[in-house]
Scaffold this active site. Sequence first.
Site, PDB file in Angstrom:
ATOM      1  N   LYS A  22       0.851  -1.206   0.000  1.00 28.01           N
ATOM      2  CA  LYS A  22       0.000   0.000   0.000  1.00 28.01           C
ATOM      3  C   LYS A  22       0.878   1.243   0.000  1.00 28.01           C
ATOM      4  CE  LYS A  22      -1.775   1.471   4.022  1.00 28.01           C
ATOM      5  NZ  LYS A  22      -1.477   2.863   4.321  1.00 28.01           N
ATOM      6  N   ASN A  23       1.929   1.237   0.833  1.00 27.67           N
ATOM      7  CA  ASN A  23       2.743   2.444   1.011  1.00 27.67           C
ATOM      8  C   ASN A  23       3.807   2.628  -0.064  1.00 27.67           C
ATOM      9  OD1 ASN A  23       1.122   2.930   3.146  1.00 27.67           O
ATOM     10  ND2 ASN A  23       2.609   2.378   4.722  1.00 27.67           N
ATOM     11  N   CYS A 116      -5.008   7.770   8.898  1.00 25.47           N
ATOM     12  CA  CYS A 116      -5.190   7.109  10.196  1.00 25.47           C
ATOM     13  C   CYS A 116      -5.027   8.099  11.338  1.00 25.47           C
ATOM     14  CB  CYS A 116      -4.130   6.018  10.373  1.00 25.47           C
ATOM     15  SG  CYS A 116      -4.771   4.425   9.928  1.00 25.47           S
ATOM     16  N   ARG A 121       0.184  14.072  12.915  1.00 20.96           N
ATOM     17  CA  ARG A 121       0.468  13.971  11.461  1.00 20.96           C
ATOM     18  C   ARG A 121       0.778  15.356  10.856  1.00 20.96           C
ATOM     19  NH1 ARG A 121      -1.510   8.896   9.747  1.00 20.96           N
ATOM     20  NH2 ARG A 121       0.306   8.845   8.392  1.00 20.96           N
ATOM     21  N   ASP A 305       4.475   0.419  11.921  1.00 23.65           N
ATOM     22  CA  ASP A 305       3.265  -0.194  11.360  1.00 23.65           C
ATOM     23  C   ASP A 305       3.097  -1.647  11.784  1.00 23.65           C
ATOM     24  OD1 ASP A 305       3.439   1.591   8.183  1.00 23.65           O
ATOM     25  OD2 ASP A 305       2.815   2.194  10.190  1.00 23.65           O
ATOM     26  N   ARG A 397      -8.781  -0.619   4.687  1.00 25.33           N
ATOM     27  CA  ARG A 397      -7.914   0.378   4.023  1.00 25.33           C
ATOM     28  C   ARG A 397      -6.578  -0.229   3.621  1.00 25.33           C
ATOM     29  NH1 ARG A 397      -6.627   4.988   7.500  1.00 25.33           N
ATOM     30  NH2 ARG A 397      -5.396   5.415   5.639  1.00 25.33           N
TER      31      ARG A 397
HETATM   32  C1  EPZ Z   1       4.198   6.900   6.188  1.00 27.68           C
HETATM   33  O1  EPZ Z   1       3.438   7.921   6.818  1.00 27.68           O
HETATM   34  C2  EPZ Z   1       3.263   5.700   6.086  1.00 27.68           C
HETATM   35  N1  EPZ Z   1       2.106   6.042   5.269  1.00 27.68           N
HETATM   36  C3  EPZ Z   1       2.803   5.289   7.489  1.00 27.68           C
HETATM   37  O2  EPZ Z   1       1.999   4.111   7.343  1.00 27.68           O
HETATM   38  C4  EPZ Z   1       4.035   4.933   8.318  1.00 27.68           C
HETATM   39  O3  EPZ Z   1       3.631   4.616   9.634  1.00 27.68           O
HETATM   40  C5  EPZ Z   1       5.000   6.136   8.348  1.00 27.68           C
HETATM   41  O4  EPZ Z   1       5.338   6.529   7.001  1.00 27.68           O
HETATM   42  C6  EPZ Z   1       6.288   5.827   9.087  1.00 27.68           C
HETATM   43  O5  EPZ Z   1       6.915   4.723   8.499  1.00 27.68           O
HETATM   44  C7  EPZ Z   1       2.232   6.044   3.914  1.00 27.68           C
HETATM   45  O6  EPZ Z   1       3.296   5.783   3.373  1.00 27.68           O
HETATM   46  C8  EPZ Z   1       0.991   6.358   3.130  1.00 27.68           C
HETATM   47  P1  EPZ Z   1       6.336  10.166   8.370  1.00 27.68           P
HETATM   48  P2  EPZ Z   1       4.022   9.436   6.895  1.00 27.68           P
HETATM   49  O7  EPZ Z   1       6.216  11.465   7.655  1.00 27.68           O
HETATM   50  O8  EPZ Z   1       4.722   9.775   5.644  1.00 27.68           O
HETATM   51  C9  EPZ Z   1       6.671  13.306  11.842  1.00 27.68           C
HETATM   52  C10 EPZ Z   1       0.135   2.715   7.694  1.00 27.68           C
HETATM   53  O9  EPZ Z   1      -0.347   2.179   8.694  1.00 27.68           O
HETATM   54  N2  EPZ Z   1       6.482  14.318  10.798  1.00 27.68           N
HETATM   55  O10 EPZ Z   1       7.537   9.338   8.166  1.00 27.68           O
HETATM   56  O11 EPZ Z   1       2.918  10.311   7.333  1.00 27.68           O
HETATM   57  C11 EPZ Z   1       5.370  12.557  12.134  1.00 27.68           C
HETATM   58  O12 EPZ Z   1       4.591  13.268  13.074  1.00 27.68           O
HETATM   59  C12 EPZ Z   1       0.612   4.153   7.743  1.00 27.68           C
HETATM   60  O13 EPZ Z   1       0.272   2.142   6.577  1.00 27.68           O
HETATM   61  C13 EPZ Z   1       6.625  15.656  11.135  1.00 27.68           C
HETATM   62  O14 EPZ Z   1       6.910  15.998  12.282  1.00 27.68           O
HETATM   63  O15 EPZ Z   1       5.056   9.264   8.073  1.00 27.68           O
HETATM   64  C14 EPZ Z   1       5.865  11.254  12.711  1.00 27.68           C
HETATM   65  O16 EPZ Z   1       6.185  11.456  14.074  1.00 27.68           O
HETATM   66  C15 EPZ Z   1       0.411   4.795   9.110  1.00 27.68           C
HETATM   67  N3  EPZ Z   1       6.454  16.591  10.179  1.00 27.68           N
HETATM   68  C16 EPZ Z   1       7.177  11.006  11.964  1.00 27.68           C
HETATM   69  O17 EPZ Z   1       7.544  12.261  11.379  1.00 27.68           O
HETATM   70  C17 EPZ Z   1       6.141  16.268   8.886  1.00 27.68           C
HETATM   71  O18 EPZ Z   1       6.007  17.180   8.016  1.00 27.68           O
HETATM   72  C18 EPZ Z   1       7.047   9.971  10.875  1.00 27.68           C
HETATM   73  O19 EPZ Z   1       6.127  10.449   9.928  1.00 27.68           O
HETATM   74  C19 EPZ Z   1       5.986  14.893   8.555  1.00 27.68           C
HETATM   75  C20 EPZ Z   1       6.164  13.942   9.529  1.00 27.68           C
END
Ligand code: EPZ
Length: 420
Positions: A22-23, A116, A121, A305, A397
């Site tokens: 998915k990701n 989610c 986020r 995840d 999802r």
């Molecule tokens: C991706 O989300 C995945 N989703 C998530 O999978 C996964 O848990 C996550 O990466 C971490 O591996 C998709 O790929 C669609 P991040 P993403 O930006 O991109 C902080 C699932 O269950 N952050 O790496 O949103 C954030 O708060 C989903 O399949 C900021 O602070 O994750 C978090 O603490 C859930 N500012 C950390 O970084 C930003 O601008 C990781 O978030 C962006 C993120």
Amino acid sequence: MDKFIITGGTKLCGEIEVDSAKNAYLPILAGTILCEDEIILNSCPDFKDIENMCLILKELGIDVKKDKQTLYINAKNADKTVIPTFLAKELRSSFFALGALLSRFKKAKVAYPGGCDIGLRPIDLHIKGLKDLGVKIVESHGYITCDASNMKGGVVHLDYPSVGATENLMMSAVLAKGTTTIVNTAKEPEIVDLQNFLNSMGAKIHGAGTSIITIEGVERLHKTIYTPIPDRIIAGTYLIACAMTGGKILVKNCIPQHFSSLSNKLQKSGCKIKTFSDKIYIESSGRLKTMGFIETRPYPGFPTDLQAQTLTLQTISKGNCIIQENLFETRFKFVPELIKMGANIKVSGQTAYISGVKNLLGAEVYATDLRGGVALVLAGLHAQGYTTIHNIFHIDRGYVNLEEKLSRLGAKIIRESENN
Ligand code: EPZ
């Protein structure tokens, strides 16, 4: 609205195939915006999130057709650059389209993303990185409006290796003038897959999988046929399902090194594991030992995840376990549902303290999010008696026909409408 009804206690045995990730699929779908030729994507799983991402592409004027598991996409006539709230609120990866829109059209207006409910986020890293590349951004009334007419290659330092910010910035630079370097990038396999997909269309990207990615802007991309990587989180979920019930399963169409942080821990807990290049075998019998201490980290650390599924396994393992969730603020929302089933868990902030019990007991529970929801399914497969899981739209999802797949392994699980 549907629910799952599970009769626990049956060992899982047999073979199971993993769907495309998915990701990986979601950012790749966003990447199709960049190309004015036909793109063919294979092995498209019927995840709800992918359906919603295709609706977003259609909203942008992109031609999207699906024939069985193959997607035919052509963005030649794409003519819109606005992603409205009613679509953006459905999924986080709607925001990943921003970079591609700016790269191709030099402007975009995107509503704040949904996805989610596992934490705040934020999108500050995306915004900061785009501004570093010269994009003018106004945030107002729930929308982010961007003017990229003066965007050009440059250097972006990410304060945190965000997956989405890495993907968004990669795509924003593909058709931009000059060369862009992104430092402190996420190293997830899905980032490497996005690089390989974009380069198969003629992009010039190097370094995905490391902390520094360079993107040399090109004029135009050309057609491609591509098959995204298998879903490492689904593969890991199946391994934990077998560890929960006992039995032996062969998980096919997967890349074991993408989830070795989990399989190593399962092996140390007492599971027998054999890995091959594209499949993994697990055998589990008797009560497993606790994993002791787990902390979620960006790849190649332990994946957030798989935290909920692993925590669920710890509730029936021998001994105590501490799980530290470092990425998302509210990724323990499913814990009260596990406690209803007899689990012994205390949560303080982003740390969960688990004392293993011999058995969980079936109960009526409510899925709270995608991975927390599938964790309740795993608990139900083990628990004594019946478990009913409501709000399984969360699970749909990211898992396709989960009940069918688990039934083929011997699980007693059915899907019923809530009205029954
Ligand atoms: C991706 O989300 C995945 N989703 C998530 O999978 C996964 O848990 C996550 O990466 C971490 O591996 C998709 O790929 C669609 P991040 P993403 O930006 O991109 C902080 C699932 O269950 N952050 O790496 O949103 C954030 O708060 C989903 O399949 C900021 O602070 O994750 C978090 O603490 C859930 N500012 C950390 O970084 C930003 O601008 C990781 O978030 C962006 C993120």
